[in-house]
Every structure is written in C-alpha cells, then in structure tokens.
Design an enzyme around this catalytic site. Structure first.
Site, PDB file in Angstrom:
ATOM      1  N   LYS A 199       0.798  -1.415   0.188  1.00  0.00           N
ATOM      2  CA  LYS A 199      -0.166  -0.156  -0.112  1.00  0.00           C
ATOM      3  C   LYS A 199       0.838   1.248  -0.130  1.00  0.00           C
ATOM      4  O   LYS A 199       1.675   1.451   1.104  1.00  0.00           O
ATOM      5  CB  LYS A 199      -0.812  -0.044   1.418  1.00  0.00           C
ATOM      6  N   GLU A 237       9.087   1.574  11.212  1.00  0.00           N
ATOM      7  CA  GLU A 237      10.013   2.665  11.057  1.00  0.00           C
ATOM      8  C   GLU A 237       9.612   3.930  11.059  1.00  0.00           C
ATOM      9  O   GLU A 237       8.482   4.483  10.367  1.00  0.00           O
ATOM     10  CB  GLU A 237      10.887   2.366   9.780  1.00  0.00           C
ATOM     11  N   CYS A 242      13.394  11.246   7.232  1.00  0.00           N
ATOM     12  CA  CYS A 242      13.046  10.859   8.614  1.00  0.00           C
ATOM     13  C   CYS A 242      14.351  11.050   9.457  1.00  0.00           C
ATOM     14  O   CYS A 242      14.290  11.493  10.609  1.00  0.00           O
ATOM     15  CB  CYS A 242      12.704   9.308   8.730  1.00  0.00           C
ATOM     16  N   GLU A 258       8.475  16.818  15.020  1.00  0.00           N
ATOM     17  CA  GLU A 258       8.889  16.636  13.617  1.00  0.00           C
ATOM     18  C   GLU A 258       8.120  17.453  12.678  1.00  0.00           C
ATOM     19  O   GLU A 258       7.216  17.151  12.528  1.00  0.00           O
ATOM     20  CB  GLU A 258       8.850  15.104  13.132  1.00  0.00           C
TER      21      GLU A 258
HETATM   22  P1  NAD Z   1       1.873   8.661   7.504  1.00  0.00           P
HETATM   23  O1  NAD Z   1       2.094   7.803   8.657  1.00  0.00           O
HETATM   24  O2  NAD Z   1       0.764   9.883   7.504  1.00  0.00           O
HETATM   25  O3  NAD Z   1       1.489   7.790   6.282  1.00  0.00           O
HETATM   26  C1  NAD Z   1       2.422   6.240   5.933  1.00  0.00           C
HETATM   27  C2  NAD Z   1       1.439   5.506   5.350  1.00  0.00           C
HETATM   28  O4  NAD Z   1       0.394   4.865   6.230  1.00  0.00           O
HETATM   29  C3  NAD Z   1       0.859   5.951   4.066  1.00  0.00           C
HETATM   30  O5  NAD Z   1       0.911   4.896   3.056  1.00  0.00           O
HETATM   31  C4  NAD Z   1      -0.555   6.208   4.443  1.00  0.00           C
HETATM   32  O6  NAD Z   1      -1.390   6.058   3.617  1.00  0.00           O
HETATM   33  C5  NAD Z   1      -0.645   4.966   5.383  1.00  0.00           C
HETATM   34  N1  NAD Z   1      -1.674   5.160   6.541  1.00  0.00           N
HETATM   35  C6  NAD Z   1      -2.216   6.412   7.056  1.00  0.00           C
HETATM   36  N2  NAD Z   1      -3.068   6.080   8.092  1.00  0.00           N
HETATM   37  C7  NAD Z   1      -3.058   4.608   8.224  1.00  0.00           C
HETATM   38  C8  NAD Z   1      -3.882   3.884   9.009  1.00  0.00           C
HETATM   39  N3  NAD Z   1      -4.763   4.404   9.930  1.00  0.00           N
HETATM   40  N4  NAD Z   1      -3.692   2.716   8.915  1.00  0.00           N
HETATM   41  C9  NAD Z   1      -2.867   1.958   7.927  1.00  0.00           C
HETATM   42  N5  NAD Z   1      -1.916   2.779   7.012  1.00  0.00           N
HETATM   43  C10 NAD Z   1      -2.273   4.206   7.413  1.00  0.00           C
HETATM   44  O7  NAD Z   1       3.418   9.281   7.128  1.00  0.00           O
HETATM   45  P2  NAD Z   1       3.816  10.116   6.018  1.00  0.00           P
HETATM   46  O8  NAD Z   1       3.345  11.542   6.163  1.00  0.00           O
HETATM   47  O9  NAD Z   1       3.304   9.374   5.015  1.00  0.00           O
HETATM   48  O10 NAD Z   1       5.429   9.996   6.068  1.00  0.00           O
HETATM   49  C11 NAD Z   1       6.093  10.845   6.939  1.00  0.00           C
HETATM   50  C12 NAD Z   1       6.483  10.092   8.005  1.00  0.00           C
HETATM   51  O11 NAD Z   1       7.524   8.936   7.767  1.00  0.00           O
HETATM   52  C13 NAD Z   1       7.438  10.925   9.124  1.00  0.00           C
HETATM   53  O12 NAD Z   1       7.268  10.937  10.271  1.00  0.00           O
HETATM   54  C14 NAD Z   1       8.961  10.331   8.570  1.00  0.00           C
HETATM   55  O13 NAD Z   1       9.967  10.483   9.835  1.00  0.00           O
HETATM   56  C15 NAD Z   1       8.450   8.879   8.396  1.00  0.00           C
HETATM   57  N6  NAD Z   1       9.442   8.046   7.813  1.00  0.00           N
HETATM   58  C16 NAD Z   1      10.354   7.313   8.695  1.00  0.00           C
HETATM   59  C17 NAD Z   1      11.420   6.525   8.024  1.00  0.00           C
HETATM   60  C18 NAD Z   1      12.231   5.591   8.937  1.00  0.00           C
HETATM   61  O14 NAD Z   1      12.801   4.669   8.451  1.00  0.00           O
HETATM   62  N7  NAD Z   1      12.112   5.718  10.200  1.00  0.00           N
HETATM   63  C19 NAD Z   1      11.733   6.591   6.471  1.00  0.00           C
HETATM   64  C20 NAD Z   1      10.775   7.569   6.036  1.00  0.00           C
HETATM   65  C21 NAD Z   1      10.002   8.353   6.746  1.00  0.00           C
END
Ligand code: NAD
Length: 484
Positions: free
Chosen positions: A202, A277, A311, A408
């Site tokens: 997804k 992550e 991130c 963040e």
């Molecule tokens: P997000 O949590 O909003 O979304 C991530 C994914 O989760 C998307 O595909 C989204 O559609 C899905 N999602 C959203 N709500 C959901 C739910 N209730 N159930 C299941 N899936 C759901 O994150 P974002 O805004 O897309 O990404 C940014 C975040 O990702 C930042 O916090 C960043 O630090 C983190 N990130 C972490 C790493 C790492 O390796 N630690 C790497 C890249 C990004």
C-alpha cells in the site's frame, strides 16, 4: 519569484507515455484491476498543483482480494518453494529493470513527489536498486544454527540434535510513506521477497505512481502472479484495512509515529508481527574542534536535502558557543544559495514539498516558533504558483519547550541552539521523544566514540550525516521505531 517554471512536463518519453494513461489500477493476483467501487483519486504535481493522474481508490474489498492472492501465492504458488538461487536471480533482474528505466522512474518520482530530479536519479533510485541487489545476495544465505544441548533426562547413549531454521513469515502487508517512495518500497519488498514471503503493498496516496511502474517492471522481470500485490488508496481506508486484516502475518510499516500507533492497535486482532520505522527529530552536534569547512555544508545538507522531508534529517542543530555564530551564519548562507524550482529543471536544488497542504503545515510550525519567541534568521515563507515551496529556514533563539524543537516538522527548517558543555548538549540532544539518528562533528576520536554511545539514537554518524547502505541497520529507538 517562482511564478512559473521553464520546465514542468516530462522530458523522458517513457515517463510522458506512462502519464498519458491517466488512470492507474491495482495489481491483484497478477491482474491489473479497476477500483471495485468505481472510485479513483487524483495525484498532483505539487509544484504546479495540476493533476497528473488518477489512481484506483482501494477499499476493504480490494485488500481482501489482494491478501487472498498473496496467501495463495504463499501456500500453493512457486515462491516460497522456489530454489533460493532462483529467487536471488529474480531480485537481481528486478534491479536490472530499475536501472534500465532509471530516467523514467526519476522523472515520475519528481513529478509526483516534487523532489529535485538529482535526488531521485542519483540517490534514491540507485538506493532502491542496491536494495534489490543486496537482498538478491542474501536470498541464498538464510541460515539457521545447530545448537548444542545438555539435556540430561534422555536414555543413556541418546543424543538430542537441535537446530533452528528461518522460515518465511507468510503474507506481509507493506505500507510506505511519501517522502522517498521508491527506495522505501524497495526496503520493504526486497527483504520480504528474499525470505520467500508474499506481499500486499500500500503506497502513500500522494505518491503511488512509481509503485505502479515498479510492479510493472517486476512483472516484466518474471515475478510470479500474486507474489506482490498492489492496492492503491487512502491510509484510513486501504491502509487501515490491511493493518487489521486477519490474513496478514506481518505489517512492515514506515511512516509517522501517530500512524504507527494506530497500526499497532489494528494489528492486535490476530497478533500479527509488526515492524515500525517512524519519525525523528535528529540532533546534529558541532563541537568546538570540528572541521567547520566540512561541518557547515554537512549540517546544511542534513536538513535541506529533499526539502527536509527525510526521517533522519538533522533538524536540531547544537553548535558549541565558540563556533556557534560562524556555523549558523554559514548554514544560513547555504540556505539562501539553494535554488528552488520545479524538480524537473536540472538547475533546481530543492523542489516543492510533497503538497500545498504539507507546505502550509510546515509554515504553521514556523509561525508557532515565531510566536513563541524564535528568530527567523533566513527563510520562513512559502512560495510558488501552488504555494507548495518552503524557503529553507534557520531559526535561532529557540527554547527546548517550543514545538519547533520538540516536534517533527518534516520540512527545510532547522532550529539552532548553542552549548558550552558536552554533558549539557548530550542531555539536550536526548531530550526528545524520538531516537532515530544523530550527527556529531568533532576531530577527536575519543569525544566521538564516548559521545556516540551516550546519544539515544538508532544511528550516530560521525563527521557525516545520512550515510546509508542496505548492509546497515536503520532502526530507531524510543518513539522512532518498534519491532524487528
Ligand atoms: P503517514 O504515517 O501519514 O503515512 C504513511 C503510510 O501509512 C501511508 O501509506 C498512509 O496512507 C498510511 N496510513 C495512514 N493512516 C493509516 C492507518 N490508519 N492505517 C494504515 N495505514 C495508514 O506518514 P507520512 O506523512 O506519509 O510520512 C512521513 C513520516 O514517515 C515521517 O514521520 C517520517 O519521519 C517517517 N519516515 C520514517 C522513516 C524511517 O525509516 N524511520 C523513513 C521515512 C519516513
């Protein structure tokens, strides 16, 4: 400034042809299928705000079908039973396919996500290729152990032979964010496939285009039907349905800490395994003995690369009092010199953020900082025809309680604080809910090794930042990561 762009349409013919299709479907059991509800959602070029395609809006119905296809491929398909060497060869062929189509993929990623072309072309897509090649090598090296025992209640002369085997966990739900879509997707798919798992992917709703193209290339490489299935859609619908699905054995998630918590809750039903992550607020510490000619551009790049949507971005800067003014002035100069523009323009060093919505969220953090007493040394505004750019920003006069220091922001915004004592800066760096990464700039080996151990971070870089390789772990501690 930034009212129109010289280049805003694909220069690569294959990317133009891909976008020319306008609508994109799910991949379930090897078949590209329309949205079962008939609903599609738009994806936009964040620089211009123009729609660049429509994606099938997946619901619980598609997730059910995709999980069933992944289960069938796992239970009765060739994948887990395939010789490890055959899996390895296929992963290598996928990497070759990505490499052959790298210019197309880089343009698609730029148009969908906004990033400057060089970020995808020279860093992230090569990173995705490396993932597939690294795990192609590991597919043939998944080894267990033989374990000596001292069990003393066996009949005389009988021995116990004990061993472990690593078996594929089953059907994996892979959920990825929008900041670096292709490489983060590769980081989910390559290890799962090497181990013999099957997957339902997804992607993030803002950036699903390269996932569609990746899956096509994986099919061309010979991926058997149902081994990787793609459901595009919204997090609260398709993502949530996948996270709670009782037919899924593991969720591998990268995204925000808030969504990570929701996934843990959803996973309770069948106690599926979960790896999260998550977000970060990583400190970069510049000691008084640091090589400032390296540390200043290093710290600037740590926060401004990919518009700070990383991130592991170095979003909290701590510089020793004796070098603070020079460091902050140097980073501010670097910030002012960054050329903003459409990501497809080869001159562009920083594109828009992923969406107008996200840019306004970043801007509201800056406003909160201002209201709380922070000084905006440079930047602080949004711009561009879609108001989706955030000018690289340096904030000083910040205090540890401010939201710009604690939360963040996920944009090109660094908060700078001075320090005098090592113990004090370690305490300040550790005063965070997050523990993803940290950077430390010093010429002293002793300071480096002693301090790295005391920083609460999954990774500590010394005299560098964001050095990443598939051979290295990238797990976070505290609220930056969960599970293994
Ligand atoms: P997000 O949590 O909003 O979304 C991530 C994914 O989760 C998307 O595909 C989204 O559609 C899905 N999602 C959203 N709500 C959901 C739910 N209730 N159930 C299941 N899936 C759901 O994150 P974002 O805004 O897309 O990404 C940014 C975040 O990702 C930042 O916090 C960043 O630090 C983190 N990130 C972490 C790493 C790492 O390796 N630690 C790497 C890249 C990004």
């Amino acid at each position: 400034m930034l009212t129109e762009f010289a280049i805003s349409t694909p220069q690569n013919a294959a990317a133009a042809a891909f976008l020319g299709r306008k609508t994109h479907r799910h991949l379930i059991g090897g078949e590209w299928v329309e949205s079962s509800s008939g609903e599609y959602f738009e994806t936009f070029d964040p620089a211009t705000g123009k729609s660049i395609g429509q994606l099938a809006r997946g619901s619980a119905a598609e997730v059910d079908a995709a999980v069933a296809a992944a289960r069938k491929a796992f239970e009765s398909g060739p994948w887990p039973k395939m010789l490890p060497l055959e899996r390895s060869k296929l992963l290598w062929r996928i990497a070759d396919k990505l490499e052959e189509n790298i210019d197309e993929l880089a343009e698609l990623e730029t148009l969908d996500q906004g990033k400057a072309l060089y970020v995808g072309r020279w860093a992230e897509i090569p990173g995705a290729i490396n993932q597939f090649r690294y795990f192609a090598g590991l597919a043939t090296k998944i080894e267990g152990a033989t374990i000596p025992t001292s069990i003393n209640y066996q009949p005389e002369g009988k021995e116990v032979f004990a061993y472990t085997q690593h078996l594929p966990v089953g059907v994996v739900g892979a959920i990825v964010p929008w900041n670096s879509p292709l490489v983060l997707t590769a980081m989910k798919l390559a290890p799962a496939l090497a181990a013999g798992c099957t997957v339902v992917l997804k992607p993030a709703e803002d950036t699903s285009l390269t996932a569609v193209r990746l899956l096509e290339l994986m099919q061309e490489a010979g991926l058997p039907d149902g081994v990787v299935n793609l459901v595009t859609g919204l997090g609260a619908e398709a993502g949530a349905a996948l996270a709670k699905h009782s037919g899924v054995d593991k969720i591998a998630f990268t995204g925000s800490t808030a969504t990570g918590r929701a996934i843990l809750d959803a996973a309770k039903g069948n106690l599926k395994r979960v790896t999260l992550e998550l977000g970060g607020k990583s400190p970069v510490i510049i000691m008084d003995d640091a090589d400032l000619d390296a540390a200043i551009p290093g710290a600037a790049n740590a926060i401004f690369f990919n518009g700070g949507q990383v991130c592991i971005a170095g979003s909290r800067l701590y510089a020793h009092s004796s070098v603070f003014d020079r460091v902050v002035e140097g980073i501010a100069k670097q910030a002012e010199a960054i050329k903003l523009g459409h990501g497809l323009d080869p001159q562009t060093q920083m594109g828009p953020l992923v969406s107008k919505h996200h840019a306004s969220k970043v801007a509201s953090y800056i406003d909160d900082g201002r209201k709380a007493g922070a000084s905006v040394l440079v930047g602080g505004e949004t711009c561009g025809p879609n108001d989706s750019f955030v000018v690289p920003t340096v904030l000083t006069d910040v205090t540890p309680d401010m939201s710009v220091v604690r939360e963040e922001i996920f944009g090109p915004v660094v908060v700078a604080t001075r320090f005098d004592e090592l113990d004090a800066v370690i305490a300040a760096a550790n005063d965070s809910d997050y523990g993803l990464a940290a950077g430390l700039w010093t010429e002293s080996l002793s300071t480096a090794t002693r301090t790295a151990r005391r920083l609460e971070a999954g990774t500590v870089w010394i005299n560098s930042h964001a050095m990443y390789d598939p051979s290295l772990p990238i797990g976070g501690i505290k609220q930056s990561g969960w599970g293994a």
